[in-house]
Each structure stands twice: as C-alpha cells, then as structure tokens.
Scaffold this motif. Structure first.
Motif, PDB file in Angstrom:
ATOM      1  N   LEU A 120      39.867  87.965  29.760  1.00  0.00           N
ATOM      2  CA  LEU A 120      40.393  88.829  28.720  1.00  0.00           C
ATOM      3  C   LEU A 120      41.784  88.334  28.318  1.00  0.00           C
ATOM      4  O   LEU A 120      42.668  88.197  29.159  1.00  0.00           O
ATOM      5  CB  LEU A 120      40.478  90.268  29.229  1.00  0.00           C
ATOM      6  N   GLY A 121      41.955  88.038  27.050  1.00  0.00           N
ATOM      7  CA  GLY A 121      43.239  87.552  26.561  1.00  0.00           C
ATOM      8  C   GLY A 121      43.352  86.052  26.476  1.00  0.00           C
ATOM      9  O   GLY A 121      44.366  85.546  25.993  1.00  0.00           O
ATOM     10  N   GLY A 122      42.339  85.311  26.943  1.00  0.00           N
ATOM     11  CA  GLY A 122      42.435  83.854  26.828  1.00  0.00           C
ATOM     12  C   GLY A 122      41.777  83.091  27.956  1.00  0.00           C
ATOM     13  O   GLY A 122      40.602  83.276  28.257  1.00  0.00           O
ATOM     14  N   HIS A 123      42.570  82.270  28.638  1.00  0.00           N
ATOM     15  CA  HIS A 123      42.057  81.346  29.640  1.00  0.00           C
ATOM     16  C   HIS A 123      42.833  81.531  30.940  1.00  0.00           C
ATOM     17  O   HIS A 123      44.015  81.882  30.929  1.00  0.00           O
ATOM     18  CB  HIS A 123      42.227  79.909  29.130  1.00  0.00           C
ATOM     19  N   ALA A 124      42.161  81.299  32.055  1.00  0.00           N
ATOM     20  CA  ALA A 124      42.803  81.370  33.372  1.00  0.00           C
ATOM     21  C   ALA A 124      42.418  80.151  34.183  1.00  0.00           C
ATOM     22  O   ALA A 124      41.303  79.640  34.059  1.00  0.00           O
ATOM     23  CB  ALA A 124      42.401  82.638  34.112  1.00  0.00           C
ATOM     24  N   THR A 125      43.342  79.704  35.014  1.00  0.00           N
ATOM     25  CA  THR A 125      43.103  78.540  35.876  1.00  0.00           C
ATOM     26  C   THR A 125      43.467  78.894  37.305  1.00  0.00           C
ATOM     27  O   THR A 125      44.519  79.481  37.564  1.00  0.00           O
ATOM     28  CB  THR A 125      43.947  77.335  35.425  1.00  0.00           C
ATOM     29  N   GLY A 181      49.238  83.172  31.205  1.00  0.00           N
ATOM     30  CA  GLY A 181      49.399  82.793  32.599  1.00  0.00           C
ATOM     31  C   GLY A 181      50.415  81.688  32.782  1.00  0.00           C
ATOM     32  O   GLY A 181      51.179  81.680  33.757  1.00  0.00           O
ATOM     33  N   ALA A 182      50.444  80.736  31.847  1.00  0.00           N
ATOM     34  CA  ALA A 182      51.411  79.638  31.939  1.00  0.00           C
ATOM     35  C   ALA A 182      52.837  80.164  31.834  1.00  0.00           C
ATOM     36  O   ALA A 182      53.749  79.679  32.511  1.00  0.00           O
ATOM     37  CB  ALA A 182      51.129  78.606  30.849  1.00  0.00           C
ATOM     38  N   THR A 183      53.051  81.171  30.992  1.00  0.00           N
ATOM     39  CA  THR A 183      54.383  81.768  30.835  1.00  0.00           C
ATOM     40  C   THR A 183      54.828  82.477  32.103  1.00  0.00           C
ATOM     41  O   THR A 183      56.005  82.428  32.477  1.00  0.00           O
ATOM     42  CB  THR A 183      54.373  82.764  29.665  1.00  0.00           C
ATOM     43  N   LEU A 184      53.887  83.117  32.777  1.00  0.00           N
ATOM     44  CA  LEU A 184      54.224  83.945  33.934  1.00  0.00           C
ATOM     45  C   LEU A 184      54.184  83.191  35.253  1.00  0.00           C
ATOM     46  O   LEU A 184      54.626  83.711  36.271  1.00  0.00           O
ATOM     47  CB  LEU A 184      53.237  85.115  34.018  1.00  0.00           C
ATOM     48  N   ALA A 185      53.650  81.973  35.258  1.00  0.00           N
ATOM     49  CA  ALA A 185      53.472  81.215  36.505  1.00  0.00           C
ATOM     50  C   ALA A 185      54.802  81.012  37.220  1.00  0.00           C
ATOM     51  O   ALA A 185      55.817  80.672  36.608  1.00  0.00           O
ATOM     52  CB  ALA A 185      52.826  79.869  36.205  1.00  0.00           C
ATOM     53  N   GLN A 186      54.777  81.213  38.513  1.00  0.00           N
ATOM     54  CA  GLN A 186      55.931  80.968  39.363  1.00  0.00           C
ATOM     55  C   GLN A 186      55.752  79.612  40.059  1.00  0.00           C
ATOM     56  O   GLN A 186      54.631  79.170  40.288  1.00  0.00           O
ATOM     57  CB  GLN A 186      56.062  82.067  40.423  1.00  0.00           C
ATOM     58  N   PRO A 187      56.843  78.939  40.416  1.00  0.00           N
ATOM     59  CA  PRO A 187      56.707  77.661  41.122  1.00  0.00           C
ATOM     60  C   PRO A 187      55.931  77.843  42.437  1.00  0.00           C
ATOM     61  O   PRO A 187      56.098  78.849  43.139  1.00  0.00           O
ATOM     62  CB  PRO A 187      58.156  77.237  41.390  1.00  0.00           C
ATOM     63  N   SER A 188      55.076  76.898  42.749  1.00  0.00           N
ATOM     64  CA  SER A 188      54.309  76.989  43.995  1.00  0.00           C
ATOM     65  C   SER A 188      55.221  76.758  45.196  1.00  0.00           C
ATOM     66  O   SER A 188      56.014  75.816  45.227  1.00  0.00           O
ATOM     67  CB  SER A 188      53.177  75.952  43.998  1.00  0.00           C
ATOM     68  N   ARG A 189      55.106  77.632  46.195  1.00  0.00           N
ATOM     69  CA  ARG A 189      55.862  77.496  47.441  1.00  0.00           C
ATOM     70  C   ARG A 189      54.940  77.255  48.612  1.00  0.00           C
ATOM     71  O   ARG A 189      55.300  77.437  49.774  1.00  0.00           O
ATOM     72  CB  ARG A 189      56.706  78.764  47.700  1.00  0.00           C
TER      73      ARG A 189
END
Length: 413
Positions: free
Chosen positions: A351-356, A399-407
């Motif tokens: 919903l709203g587009g694409h997710a990865t 999702g790209a806008t909200l993504a946080q750096p991977s830790r």
C-alpha cells in the motif's frame, strides 16, 4: 545427425529438471505457528491478528502465490508472557513447525529471536524462520539482529521520523507532551522521539515525558491534569490496546481539545471509543495503512469485514504472506534456509508503493501514512469499526525516506 537428437534430448531433460526444481514446492502445505496473546488484556488485538493471518493465508494460498504453496496458520497463546512464548515455541518446534510469526510485544520478540537463533545453531538441519509483524524495537534489526529474524513492519525509529517530519509542517505546534507505556516499546517511542526532535525539529519543546505501567491503568485523570498544567499543545503516545482506549475516553471526559498523535488508533476498540465520545480533539495516526486502501487490499479488507464483522487493520499479514510466497518461488523450495536466503533484498508492492526487505538487517523498508480521524465522505466511504468516521491519509513518506542506517553485524548462516 543422431548427435543432434542427443543434444536436443539433453537440453529438454535439463529444462525439465530445472523446472521441477523451481516448482518442486507447488502443492506443499507450509505450517506457520502464530505465537501471540489470545487471552489477557490485549486478547482482542491478538485474536484480530490471528484471524488476519488466517484470512490472508487462505486468500493467498495455492494459486494465490507464485510458489503455489498452501499456508496454514496455527495459534499458540503466549498470554503476552515471554516465558509462555518460549513454551509455545518449544511446542511448535516439537510439532514440526519451521515458520513462526509474532508481533505483540518487543520483549517477547527479543526472547523468541534469541531462542530461535540458539535452536538453529544446535539443529542446523531443522532451522526455524521468524517473521515479526508488529514488534518495533529498532534493536531487533540493529545491535541485536539475527539472521533468522525478519521484520515486516516499520520500526519505531522510522515511525517517529514520519511523525516528526509531519510535525515540522505544523508551525503552530511548539509544545508536546509524551505519554507512553513503561516497557520496551513505550521507552523506545519516547527515546527516538526526543532524538528525532533534537536532530530535525529543535524548536519543538517537549514539556512532559511520562511513562506508566502497561495495561494496569484504569484512571488517567492524573495524567490529564499534568498535561494541562504543562502547557502542552499536543499529546504524542505510542500506547495501544486498553491503555489507548482508556486515555481517549479520559480526554473526552475532560473535554480536552489538544491534538492526539498516535501509532495504533486504528486497532481494535480505539475507533469505537473515538466515535462513541464524539471526539472534540483532532486524532492522527502514523501507520503503513489507512482505512480505505485501494485495489486488492481494499477488496480484501471489505471481505474480511463481511466475514468477521471487524476491521482488517494488520496489513503486515498480507505483506508477510506475500513475501513468503515470492521467496519460496525464488528459492524453488519451502526449506527455511533457502527461503531466508531468497527473502534478502526481496521487493514487493505494498500500500503506497514498493517495499524492500533490506539484506543487511532484514528490516522491511516501506512507506508510512500520516492519517487523520475524519468523517466518511464519497472519497473515503469506509468507516473504521462501522462508525461514520475513518482515517484519511494526509501524507505519505516512502521507505527510502524513512530508512535508518543499518547497525546490524549479522553473520550469514
């Protein structure tokens, strides 16, 4: 020319073997253990989640997914307890389950993730794959990540960032009060909100930051008084279940008019409470869904309501089953080890587009909606919980806008 015929035979045989490997899982039954509260203070939400998983599994089983597999969801009541969750996990594994889904409680999620990792290290021939559909502590895909844990819901940091981005466009709001449950989830909401405000919206003043015992409160009047005395212009809460419903009712009784910013106001009970009290204050929700989804999800939600007389709000169930079906088709197998490998980096429509599903930490990167509780109209006609109000989307962040750096420092298995 006999050699040409021989070559042709080899090619045909090779393609047949390859196709058999790709579609070997078609017709198989994949059994999934659902471990969440079916009794206790949040049982209504747990039962709605179970019915949602079972409904989507039915709709997307067999020809409904590219792998052609049938999904069966079996309930295990953990009563909201980490120890009961471990007992349920052991029972599920003993019964041959290799897929587990859970969501209600980050504390439970940590216990399950650790136990599954230990089991898989001891029994590499029988690994268990864990889909987390609602436990949002960022540490689960951060410093405490596990190869066998996949989160198909936005984490708390992503949700908080979406809210702070929205608040940045509300210049009249400069004082907010935080009210959260005193356990992992509520603590994370408060912490990440403070951090996001300091980084992105330093002019916003947090005039109160209160934690309370989860699912024990019956009277929020003292909190209402402190909010009033603080001079807050809005309330931000990660509360859910009975705690959110009771707080909404108390705000209505006190005739408060402050905006309420939430993450779970669409869950069972809250919409009815909002409508029953003729809400005087604006209510917002940050979530990966809203009340009137288009297309397949809209049809699915409508059918779910007709069948169960309740709202379909746990859209992560659709995401989870879709990911499993796609991954099993990619892997050509229902084996959890091969499916885990295939899920890494997998992208699907949501919903709203694409997710990865990010390979680095197994966090699903998907967009979020900021919605407002509003009267139904011709554009958004479906009311929440049968009321004449609904959650209308105001803003969508990718999702790209909200993504946080991977830790996550996750060893491959």
């Amino acid at each position: 020319m006999r050699w040409l015929a021989w070559v042709r035979w080899l090619l045909v045989a090779g393609l047949a073997v390859s196709a058999a490997g790709v579609f070997a899982q078609a017709g198989e039954t994949v059994r999934i253990a659902f471990i969440d509260p079916l009794t206790g203070p949040v049982a209504d939400i747990g039962r709605n989640s179970l019915r949602s998983w079972q409904f989507v599994a039915e709709r997307k089983g067999g020809a409904g997914n590219p792998a052609g597999v049938r999904f069966v969801i079996a309930p295990f009541d953990n009563k909201g307890s980490p120890q009961e969750s471990l007992n349920a996990l052991k029972a599920a594994i003993d019964q041959g389950f290799r897929y587990v889904v859970q969501g209600n409680g980050s504390g439970v999620a940590h216990v399950l993730a650790d136990a599954i990792a230990r089991h898989n290290a001891r029994r590499p021939d029988r690994p268990v794959l864990y889909l987390n559909y609602a436990a949002t502590d960022p540490a689960l895909t951060g410093e405490r990540c596990s190869y066998w844990h996949f989160r198909v819901e936005a984490d708390t940091a992503m949700k908080v960032r979406a809210l702070v981005d929205f608040l940045a466009g509300q210049p009249e709001l400069r004082k907010v009060y935080l009210l959260n449950q005193d356990y992992a989830h509520g603590q994370q909401v408060a912490r990440h909100f403070r951090e996001a405000v300091a980084e992105r919206l330093p002019e916003l003043q947090i005039v109160g930051d209160e934690l309370h015992p989860p699912f024990q409160m019956r009277d929020f009047q003292p909190q209402i008084q402190r909010i009033h005395q603080s001079g807050a212009q809005a309330v931000v809460t990660g509360n859910w279940g009975e705690d959110l419903t009771a707080f909404i009712e108390m705000m209505q009784t006190a005739q408060m008019r402050l905006p309420l910013f939430t993450y779970y106001a669409a869950l069972s009970g809250a919409p009815s409470a909002l409508a029953k009290g003729h809400t005087l204050f604006p209510v917002y929700q940050v979530a990966y869904h809203h009340s009137n989804p288009p297309g397949e999800l809209g049809r699915l939600a409508a059918e779910f309501r007709r069948r169960h007389q309740e709202d379909f709000v746990v859209f992560a169930t659709h995401t989870g089953i879709t990911l499993l079906g796609e991954a099993m088709a990619r892997a050509g197998s229902t084996d959890t080890r091969r499916v885990a490998e295939a899920m890494e980096g997998l992208g699907i429509a949501v919903l709203g587009g694409h997710a990865t599903l990010r390979a680095d930490d197994h966090q699903l990167l998907q967009g979020l909606f900021v919605s407002r509780w509003s009267p139904v109209d011709t554009r958004y006609p479906l009311g929440a919980e049968g009321t004449r109000h609904t959650f209308v989307p105001l803003q969508h962040l990718t999702g790209a806008t909200l993504a946080q750096p991977s830790r996550c420092n996750m060893p491959k298995r």
